[in-house]
Enzyme design. Structure first.
Site, PDB file in Angstrom:
ATOM      1  N   ILE A 127      -2.574 -12.776 -34.841  1.00 26.66           N
ATOM      2  CA  ILE A 127      -1.500 -12.169 -35.632  1.00 26.66           C
ATOM      3  C   ILE A 127      -2.035 -11.649 -36.954  1.00 26.66           C
ATOM      4  CG2 ILE A 127       0.286 -13.604 -34.571  1.00 26.66           C
ATOM      5  CD1 ILE A 127       0.419 -15.178 -37.217  1.00 26.66           C
ATOM      6  N   ASP A 128      -3.239 -12.118 -37.362  1.00 29.11           N
ATOM      7  CA  ASP A 128      -3.795 -11.685 -38.654  1.00 29.11           C
ATOM      8  C   ASP A 128      -4.359 -10.263 -38.624  1.00 29.11           C
ATOM      9  OD1 ASP A 128      -3.178 -14.074 -39.865  1.00 29.11           O
ATOM     10  OD2 ASP A 128      -5.135 -14.973 -39.511  1.00 29.11           O
ATOM     11  N   GLN A 274       6.252 -17.129 -37.545  1.00 26.14           N
ATOM     12  CA  GLN A 274       5.630 -15.818 -37.329  1.00 26.14           C
ATOM     13  C   GLN A 274       4.947 -15.707 -35.976  1.00 26.14           C
ATOM     14  OE1 GLN A 274       3.494 -14.853 -41.366  1.00 26.14           O
ATOM     15  NE2 GLN A 274       4.015 -17.012 -41.243  1.00 26.14           N
TER      16      GLN A 274
END
Length: 342
Positions: A127-128, A274
């Site tokens: 997700i980064d 998230q």
């Protein structure tokens, strides 16, 4: 041919879409058999498997997480880890391994491929969005959408109480989630790991907003650091890849803002929210394309490669090159959005 599949590191939306695409195309077009390894590298390390066939992947496209499970197990740090992985792959009659993960998971795959002859193909997942060889990783778009929605909701409560709201998002070394969600959500301050921040300047931006009768929103990545301080840690423990647990910079920042400005400040830590839930349409699309191209690479015998998005094309790049350095926010891009600060 029998192909192994594993998902390592942190979970993220879109993992199941990759698994589905790999199995569907591998079975229907190439006649391959598939073995899923449970919980990342723990699966091949301990021989923990599950059968993957078309019925097993039916209906998983919109599901978050991973049907195979995940972990941060590092076989390179386990006793006789390499030997155990190779023995279990041979015992399961696995000819090639599709490894879905981020920097750490793919780093292990690179070592196994380059130094120990294990036939691996990598799929980038984080997700980064911090893998340098690909324009985007799946999971990022969903995480940004979740963070943006949270910021939208926090605007109304901040304005109702005329207080500062600090939103802490994920991002250990790269501030892509903070930058994208902060800009999309209309944040007044965005703080990222790539740029150490001046707390006095942050407080100046906040004071300026209050003068305009506006309640500020501050978005901060968990790895952001003040100029005269260090990274805020949740505790001092390390995982098997040597990472400390982050979280706490948001709370620290809120206390400093309140102390220096006299304005009430509160913190919202989005954390694993998230990572969870239904993947966005873009992440399903990207993850599916990655899966289709990964199994093609297996068919072509093009091992030691990772599939990557460059422009609108899916290409193959050496895994060592893909994990050699992180993709971080360019200072010019951060400066570009600075017009909205304060």
């Amino acid at each position: 041919m029998r192909v192994g599949v594993l998902t390592g590191g942190g979970d993220c939306p879109g993992l199941n879409a990759v698994i589905r695409a790999v199995v569907r195309k591998g079975v229907q077009e190439y006649g391959y058999d598939f073995t899923g390894f449970r919980d990342g590298w723990r699966g091949p390390l301990e021989g923990d498997t599950v059968q993957l066939d078309i019925p097993a992947v039916r209906g998983i496209l919109p599901r978050g997480g991973t049907i195979l499970g995940s972990s941060r197990t590092n076989p390179l740090k386990s006793e006789n880890g390499i030997r155990r992985v190779k023995e279990n792959l041979a015992k399961c009659e696995v000819d090639a391994l599709i490894v879905i993960g981020g920097e750490d998971t793919l780093g292990v795959a690179t070592r196994l491929s380059d130094e120990y002859g294990v036939k691996c193909v990598g799929v980038p997942k984080t997700i980064d969005n911090d893998l340098s060889a690909t324009d985007y990783t799946f999971g990022f778009n969903t995480a940004v959408g979740i963070a943006t929605e949270a910021i939208d909701r926090l605007h109304t409560t901040a304005e109702s109480h005329m207080r500062v709201l600090v939103v802490e998002v994920m991002g250990r070394h790269a501030g892509w989630i903070a930058l994208h969600s902060g800009l999309a959500g209309g944040a007044n301050v965005i703080l990222i790991p790539e740029q150490r921040f001046d707390i006095e300047r942050v407080c100046g931006w906040i004071t300026s907003r209050f003068k305009a009768s506006y309640a500020p929103i501050v978005v901060v990545a968990e790895g952001a650091m003040p100029k005269d301080g260090e990274m805020v840690l949740k505790d001092g423990t390390l995982d098997s890849f040597g990472h400390v647990r982050l979280s706490g910079v948001g709370e620290w920042l809120a206390k400093e803002i309140e102390k220096r400005t006299g304005k009430e400040a509160r913190t919202t830590v989005l954390g694993h929210v998230q990572r969870g839930g239904t993947p966005s349409a873009f992440d399903r699309w990207l993850a599916t394309r990655f899966g289709l191209h990964a199994i093609e690479a297996v068919r072509d015998g093009d091992f030691g490669k990772m599939v990557a998005l460059q422009g609108t094309d899916i290409v193959r790049v050496p895994m060592g090159e893909a994990t050699a350095r992180l993709k971080t926010v360019d200072p010019a891009l951060y400066e570009e959005v600075g017009v909205f600060f304060g």
